[in-house]
Design a protein around this motif. Structure first.
Motif, short mmCIF file in Angstrom:
data_model
loop_
_atom_site.label_atom_id
_atom_site.label_comp_id
_atom_site.label_asym_id
_atom_site.label_seq_id
_atom_site.Cartn_x
_atom_site.Cartn_y
_atom_site.Cartn_z
N ARG A 47 0.83 -1.21 0.00
CA ARG A 47 0.00 0.00 0.00
C ARG A 47 0.87 1.27 0.00
O ARG A 47 0.56 2.25 -0.67
CB ARG A 47 -0.91 0.01 1.23
N THR A 51 0.98 4.31 -2.85
CA THR A 51 0.80 5.70 -2.46
C THR A 51 1.98 6.55 -2.93
O THR A 51 1.80 7.66 -3.47
CB THR A 51 0.67 5.81 -0.93
N GLN A 55 2.10 9.66 -5.63
CA GLN A 55 2.61 10.98 -5.26
C GLN A 55 3.70 11.45 -6.22
O GLN A 55 3.71 12.60 -6.66
CB GLN A 55 3.13 10.94 -3.82
#
Length: 206
Positions: A47, A51, A55
């Protein structure tokens, strides 16, 4: 500061590949070369990796992540493929193609397109990536290393190390790699759709 690994492009050093694989298993984010261009990669169920890739690339939740697979047998665990599509993909792999297909339950939910429940898959024709996938024993969750507001993906390991030193954990450099992203073919809607013209020849799908 990112760890930097210099890897032989045709005969990758086993100890180095093992070190990179250990970093991925430890939930670290790696920038690595492929047969099309550099990519960002992490552990399949990471996860944090997802992420961080979002970004770095400024991606929304409609972005298709790619599962980079070692071979066709591995690919088949993660997507549903009918006979006609099977033959088309089999003939084009390994190579510089990404195929969008309906995902199986083996694919982590956060990787799926929110509406289509699809995922991208590919089998690269690159000795370093193949060695890494063999060492990992599972696909690598990936996305092209194309930074926001830039038209061209990054293609040089040393430049990636300089520019992304504090946002990735590992940079793998094996010299020159491809400079063009993969060709993306969407088989998920019944008809064949060429989503992106890239490094792979599209004539066989037109």
């Amino acid at each position: 500061m990112a760890k930097y690994f210099d890897v032989h492009p045709e005969n990758p050093q086993r100890r180095t590949i093992s070190s990179v694989a250990d970093s991925i298993r430890a939930d670290e984010l790696v920038a690595y070369p492929t047969d099309s261009c550099y990519a960002l990669g992490c552990r399949l169920g990471s996860r944090d990796g997802i992420t961080r890739i979002r970004q770095i690339r400024n991606l929304d939740d409609r972005h298709h992540f790619t599962l980079v697979c070692q071979n066709f047998a591995q690919l088949g665990q993660f997507v549903h493929i009918d006979n006609d599509v099977f033959r088309a993909i089999k003939a084009a792999t390994p190579g510089s193609y990404t195929f969008i297909l309906p995902a199986t339950k083996e694919v982590p939910r956060q990787l799926l397109h929110p509406k289509k429940k699809t995922v991208g898959v590919r089998i690269p024709d690159h000795a370093v990536v193949q060695a890494l996938l063999a060492e990992l024993g599972e696909p690598l969750l990936s996305s092209t290393l194309l930074l926001p507001d830039e038209d061209e993906p990054l293609t040089q390991g040393w430049e990636i190390k300089e520019r992304l030193d504090h946002v990735v954990d590992v940079v793998v450099d094996s010299g020159d790699c491809g400079t063009e992203p993969t060709t993306v073919i969407d088989f998920s809607g019944g008809a064949t759709e060429i989503v992106r013209h890239g490094a792979g020849d599209t004539s066989r799908f037109e």
